[in-house]
Design an enzyme around this catalytic site. Sequence first.
Site, PDB file in Angstrom:
ATOM      1  N   GLU A  52       0.860  -1.176   0.000  1.00  0.00           N
ATOM      2  CA  GLU A  52       0.000   0.000   0.000  1.00  0.00           C
ATOM      3  C   GLU A  52       0.898   1.228   0.000  1.00  0.00           C
ATOM      4  O   GLU A  52       1.671   1.434   0.936  1.00  0.00           O
ATOM      5  CB  GLU A  52      -0.933   0.034   1.221  1.00  0.00           C
ATOM      6  CG  GLU A  52      -1.859   1.242   1.197  1.00  0.00           C
ATOM      7  CD  GLU A  52      -2.651   1.438   2.485  1.00  0.00           C
ATOM      8  OE1 GLU A  52      -3.397   2.435   2.551  1.00  0.00           O
ATOM      9  OE2 GLU A  52      -2.508   0.621   3.421  1.00  0.00           O
ATOM     10  N   ASP A  77       4.871   4.802   3.811  1.00  0.00           N
ATOM     11  CA  ASP A  77       4.554   6.223   3.965  1.00  0.00           C
ATOM     12  C   ASP A  77       5.774   6.920   4.535  1.00  0.00           C
ATOM     13  O   ASP A  77       6.580   6.300   5.228  1.00  0.00           O
ATOM     14  CB  ASP A  77       3.341   6.415   4.884  1.00  0.00           C
ATOM     15  CG  ASP A  77       2.617   7.725   4.613  1.00  0.00           C
ATOM     16  OD1 ASP A  77       3.195   8.795   4.900  1.00  0.00           O
ATOM     17  OD2 ASP A  77       1.475   7.700   4.130  1.00  0.00           O
ATOM     18  N   ASP A 126      -1.662  12.181  -3.032  1.00  0.00           N
ATOM     19  CA  ASP A 126      -1.691  13.602  -3.370  1.00  0.00           C
ATOM     20  C   ASP A 126      -1.782  13.709  -4.894  1.00  0.00           C
ATOM     21  O   ASP A 126      -0.924  13.182  -5.599  1.00  0.00           O
ATOM     22  CB  ASP A 126      -0.410  14.272  -2.872  1.00  0.00           C
ATOM     23  CG  ASP A 126      -0.413  15.785  -3.044  1.00  0.00           C
ATOM     24  OD1 ASP A 126      -1.150  16.285  -3.923  1.00  0.00           O
ATOM     25  OD2 ASP A 126       0.333  16.461  -2.318  1.00  0.00           O
ATOM     26  N   LYS A 130      -0.360  20.725  -9.942  1.00  0.00           N
ATOM     27  CA  LYS A 130       0.417  21.721 -10.678  1.00  0.00           C
ATOM     28  C   LYS A 130       1.315  21.052 -11.723  1.00  0.00           C
ATOM     29  O   LYS A 130       1.816  19.949 -11.501  1.00  0.00           O
ATOM     30  CB  LYS A 130       1.267  22.555  -9.710  1.00  0.00           C
ATOM     31  CG  LYS A 130       0.421  23.378  -8.736  1.00  0.00           C
ATOM     32  CD  LYS A 130       1.305  24.187  -7.804  1.00  0.00           C
ATOM     33  CE  LYS A 130       0.455  25.005  -6.838  1.00  0.00           C
ATOM     34  NZ  LYS A 130       1.284  25.794  -5.895  1.00  0.00           N
ATOM     35  N   ASP A 162     -10.317  10.752  -4.558  1.00  0.00           N
ATOM     36  CA  ASP A 162     -11.429  11.708  -4.630  1.00  0.00           C
ATOM     37  C   ASP A 162     -11.188  12.727  -5.731  1.00  0.00           C
ATOM     38  O   ASP A 162     -12.062  13.526  -6.043  1.00  0.00           O
ATOM     39  CB  ASP A 162     -11.566  12.461  -3.302  1.00  0.00           C
ATOM     40  CG  ASP A 162     -10.369  13.380  -3.070  1.00  0.00           C
ATOM     41  OD1 ASP A 162      -9.230  12.865  -3.010  1.00  0.00           O
ATOM     42  OD2 ASP A 162     -10.561  14.608  -2.982  1.00  0.00           O
TER      43      ASP A 162
END
Length: 225
Positions: A52, A77, A126, A130, A162
Amino acid sequence: MGKKNKKRKIEENATFQNLIQDSEPWKANNSFHLKGQWNKIHFNNDFPIWLELGCGKGEYTLYHALKFPQINHIGIDIKGARIWRGAKTATQQKMNHVAFLRSPIQHIERYFSENEVDQLWIIFPDPQPKFRQTKHRLTHKSFLEKYTELLKTNNRVYLKTDSEFLFGYTLGQLENFPCKIHQVINDVHQSQQSPACARNVITFYEQRFINQNKPIKFISFELLK
């Protein structure tokens, strides 16, 4: 989160046997000691490996660990105070087939060998919207190339997001990359076609997006070798 609480969690991370702290092997041009050896050295078994990426508090890693005890699950992470939660829960519940790696994902090829991984989950990354952030998106071509190398044949990659932007961007990347798309869902919690793995785990951040009435999107695909 208070500074003292954050500091406490980061200090406690050093006590967890299931949490491998970032040793930054690329800086010294050294080989990471578990690369190609996760099952032999760390897990001491020959189970398949699921990753993950950007695991946060490890909700998906822990869910899969409970549901699939014959799989080795690794959450990755860079945020120590977040990954603490998953590592602590796995320690308390004695999940010996669970590990966490604190590392920047852009160096994933330094930690895993070719054909070492069976499945890969990218949960609410994320979107890096940009233009100058393009190469940092976890579904950019350069990342897909890295995933293809470390994944076995008959693999699966799952994206849950999302972000309408990242959703569309990923589909565009996949159109020009050797892969097979298995499922595309525009709203996980409204579609009857949503698989249980997409519906049954609602992460900390996902709940925020749901509260904001953002539809959660899902893509399942296979990277061809």
